[in-house]
Write a protein that holds these residues in place. Structure first.
Motif, PDB file in Angstrom:
ATOM      1  N   LEU B 290      33.780  30.688 -11.784  1.00 33.85           N
ATOM      2  CA  LEU B 290      33.736  32.114 -11.462  1.00 33.85           C
ATOM      3  C   LEU B 290      32.707  32.401 -10.385  1.00 33.85           C
ATOM      4  N   ARG B 292      32.037  30.546  -7.983  1.00 35.35           N
ATOM      5  CA  ARG B 292      32.612  30.145  -6.707  1.00 35.35           C
ATOM      6  C   ARG B 292      33.619  31.190  -6.225  1.00 35.35           C
ATOM      7  N   ILE B 293      34.442  31.699  -7.156  1.00 30.54           N
ATOM      8  CA  ILE B 293      35.470  32.655  -6.772  1.00 30.54           C
ATOM      9  C   ILE B 293      34.870  34.010  -6.422  1.00 30.54           C
ATOM     10  N   THR B 294      34.078  34.549  -7.344  1.00 24.05           N
ATOM     11  CA  THR B 294      33.464  35.849  -7.096  1.00 24.05           C
ATOM     12  C   THR B 294      31.964  35.757  -7.337  1.00 24.05           C
ATOM     13  N   PRO B 295      31.226  35.350  -6.309  1.00 28.08           N
ATOM     14  CA  PRO B 295      29.792  35.134  -6.479  1.00 28.08           C
ATOM     15  C   PRO B 295      29.065  36.363  -7.011  1.00 28.08           C
ATOM     16  N   GLU B 296      29.618  37.550  -6.726  1.00 20.31           N
ATOM     17  CA  GLU B 296      28.890  38.748  -7.120  1.00 20.31           C
ATOM     18  C   GLU B 296      29.249  39.229  -8.518  1.00 20.31           C
ATOM     19  N   TYR B 297      30.500  39.018  -8.866  1.00 21.49           N
ATOM     20  CA  TYR B 297      30.960  39.634 -10.119  1.00 21.49           C
ATOM     21  C   TYR B 297      31.250  38.638 -11.228  1.00 21.49           C
ATOM     22  N   TRP B 298      30.746  37.393 -11.092  1.00 19.53           N
ATOM     23  CA  TRP B 298      31.185  36.397 -12.066  1.00 19.53           C
ATOM     24  C   TRP B 298      30.816  36.740 -13.497  1.00 19.53           C
ATOM     25  N   TRP B 301      33.460  38.787 -15.227  1.00 20.35           N
ATOM     26  CA  TRP B 301      34.612  38.042 -15.744  1.00 20.35           C
ATOM     27  C   TRP B 301      34.259  37.213 -16.968  1.00 20.35           C
TER      28      TRP B 301
END
Lengths: 250, 340
Positions: B290, B292-298, B301
């Motif tokens: 997560l 890696r995909i969304t550095p800000e919102y991991w 998730w």
């Protein structure tokens, strides 16, 4: 002969409220004794005093002549005082086999072993199996307790107490909530208890009490009203008044 | 023995169930873990961390999943173990295995002493007391700069090769084999304990402490035992982290550490032992993925994932998988809700 269980002038009060009032009671070894009384008579409090859940305000409790008034609940159990609970106190996720094996291991004093498996002592398994069979729980011994029908759970409640091979057994309303047919199974079980075990049955199911007990103690308002054999209790006008009175009130 | 031969012997089925023999899934799990050494050579440093996290989560599962004791401060023992191993290596004794033993002993001793504080009272009291103890320990470590290096962490840790042969390398090969080996050894111990008479009484205490004392069990004493063991295992996990990274800082005492282990246990499935290990691995992979995909919102998730698990996959990943498996094997019968 030393009584199996003796209460001497047992009193328990919460603040100004006296819930157990100067109760003296003595059970001979092997006796089948029943304790009855209307709701609020202090039956459950008395069980809690006997098992050590509550400490008495004054008075003494003796088990086979030994003072146990100050002893913690688990030590009383180890001395041979076993109980069942009015509301099931079982192990929802364990199977009847596991629960009974656990109680037997505890009684044999090998429940602290952490390095060996559960099957090292064949005798434990034999005993668990014999007990479960005797109580008619043999065919459901591998099912999680929470999935058993209520009547079976009631029997397991008794099986766990019997696994301790108690010298004195307190049965707190064993028939509470069971159906008529289940009640019959239960009575058969109770009637077949080993004769040397002293039993104190707490109940208000008159039918069960009068069939089972040799002596009956009637508790009212925390104090002993009358004590005697079933015929005498049945004929006693004070007992009738207490029960009829209680019924007419609701 | 002079006991008469009983006419009725319990069926061997009873014995088999109580003995809890190794299942093929379990063997497959460990074979796979060992095979990762060859299959995922570039992931080894990460996998070593997962094995350490798995061991720590395993100690939490022993406490929470088996004995039913909630702790929010188990990282106290993880950290103590980490610093014991670090201090030993720093002061000239870098032999790793004896370092692990020392860390386990000290952490276990601290667990034993604090257990008397922790085990009184209800679940809520325990949460507060365990959390409080871990904060105290962390602050103490922070203050004792002369010993712990304070917020800079412990410098100059030199860990010797394992058995004097295998040196720790940059690719995490030794670290992984070492961490996995220690995890496996500790797992064997925990598995043994769980399926022993002592372990059965722990499960009984989790199910109904009141009945246990009516059966003659001194509940408090049993819990002191399991708390001590869980603390020792957490200490060993902490020591592993120090030895494989050659560094230790105050983070090891952190609330994050405690709560992550707790989450791993719940995510994987409490009381299953494997759930703790799988949960720790999943949590780590999930975080990396997560991030890696969304550095800000991991973290958002991660939160969603936990809620989904709690609502739809009770019993954790393991519980979910087992239910799915049994349903598939039975054939797709009419879907029925399983009672909680």
């Amino acid at each position: 002969m030393t009584p199996a269980l003796e209460m001497r002038r047992l009193t328990k009060s919460f603040g100004g409220l006296v819930v157990t009032n100067n109760v003296s009671l003595s059970l001979a070894p092997g006796e089948r004794h029943a304790l009855i009384g209307p709701n609020g008579a202090g039956k459950t409090t008395l069980v809690n005093l006997l098992t050590g859940v509550l400490a008495p305000s004054s008075g003494e409790i003796l088990l086979h002549g030994e003072h146990i008034t100050e002893k913690r609940p688990y030590l009383r159990a180890r001395l041979g005082l076993a109980r069942t609970f009015q509301v099931n106190q079982l192990f929802p996720l364990l199977t009847p086999l596991e629960a009974v094996v656990m109680a037997i291991l505890q009684r044999r004093g090998i429940a602290t072993r952490w390095w060996s498996g559960l099957t090292r002592d064949r005798a434990v398994l034999d005993e668990a199996w014999a007990l479960l069979e005797r109580l008619g729980l043999g065919d459901c011994r591998h099912e999680p307790t929470r999935e058993l029908p209520y009547g079976r759970q009631r029997l397991l409640e008794i099986a766990l107490a019997l696994a301790l091979q108690p010298r004195v057994l307190l049965l707190d309303e064993p028939a509470a909530g069971v159906s008529e047919t289940e009640g019959r199974d239960l009575f058969t079980t109770l009637a077949a208890l080993p004769p040397e075990v002293t039993v104190l049955l707490i109940d208000h199911d008159m039918d069960l009490v009068f069939r089972f007990a040799e002596r009956i103690t009637v508790l009212v308002g925390g104090a002993v009203l009358v004590q005697g054999p079933p015929q005498q209790i049945a004929a006693d006008p004070r007992v009738r008044e207490v029960y009829l009175g209680a019924e007419s009130h609701g | 023995m002079i006991v008469e031969a009983k006419s009725a012997a319990p069926p061997t089925e009873d014995e088999r169930r109580l003995r809890a023999p190794w299942r093929s899934v379990e063997i497959a799990f460990w074979v796979l873990a060992a095979a990762a050494y060859l299959l995922l050579p570039h992931q080894l440093p990460l996998l070593a961390q997962a094995a350490i996290g798995g061991l720590f989560a395993l100690s939490v599962d022993l406490l929470l999943g088996i004995a039913g004791v909630m702790s929010l401060g188990h990282a106290a023992f993880f950290g103590i173990g980490g610093y014991v191993a670090g201090l030993l290596a720093q002061s000239g004794w870098g032999e790793p295995l004896s370092g692990l033993v020392a860390a386990g002993l000290v952490a276990g001793g601290c667990g034993f002493l604090s257990s008397f504080l922790v085990l009184r009272g209800s679940d809520l009291t325990r949460l507060m007391v365990t959390l409080g103890i871990s904060l105290l320990v962390m602050e103490a470590a922070n203050r004792m700069t002369w010993l712990t290096g304070g917020s800079d962490g412990l410098q100059g840790i030199d860990v010797w090769p394992i058995f004097g042969v295998w040196e720790f390398d940059l690719y995490g090969r030794t670290a992984y084999v070492y961490a996995l080996g220690v995890l496996f050894a500790c797992f064997l111990l925990v598995r043994r304990v769980v399926h022993s008479p002592f372990g059965l009484t722990l499960r009984g205490i989790k199910g109904n402490p009141r009945r246990m004392s009516a059966l003659g069990t001194p509940v408090g004493r049993r819990l002191v035992g399991v708390y001590t063991l869980a603390a020792a295992l957490a200490g060993i996990a902490g020591a592993l982290l120090t030895q494989t990274t050659q560094f230790v800082s105050l983070d090891v005492f952190g609330f994050d550490k405690s709560s992550e282990a707790l989450l791993a246990v719940v995510l994987g499935g409490a009381g299953t032992l494997y759930g703790a290990i799988v949960g720790a691995l999943m949590l780590m992979e999930l975080e990396t993925l997560l991030a890696r995909i969304t550095p800000e919102y991991w973290q958002f998730w991660i939160g969603i994932a936990f809620m989904a698990q709690a609502l739809y996959a009770r019993g954790g990943i393991l519980g979910f998988t087992v239910r799915l498996w049994t349903r598939l094997r039975r054939g797709v019968a009419a879907p029925s809700r399983t009672a909680p």
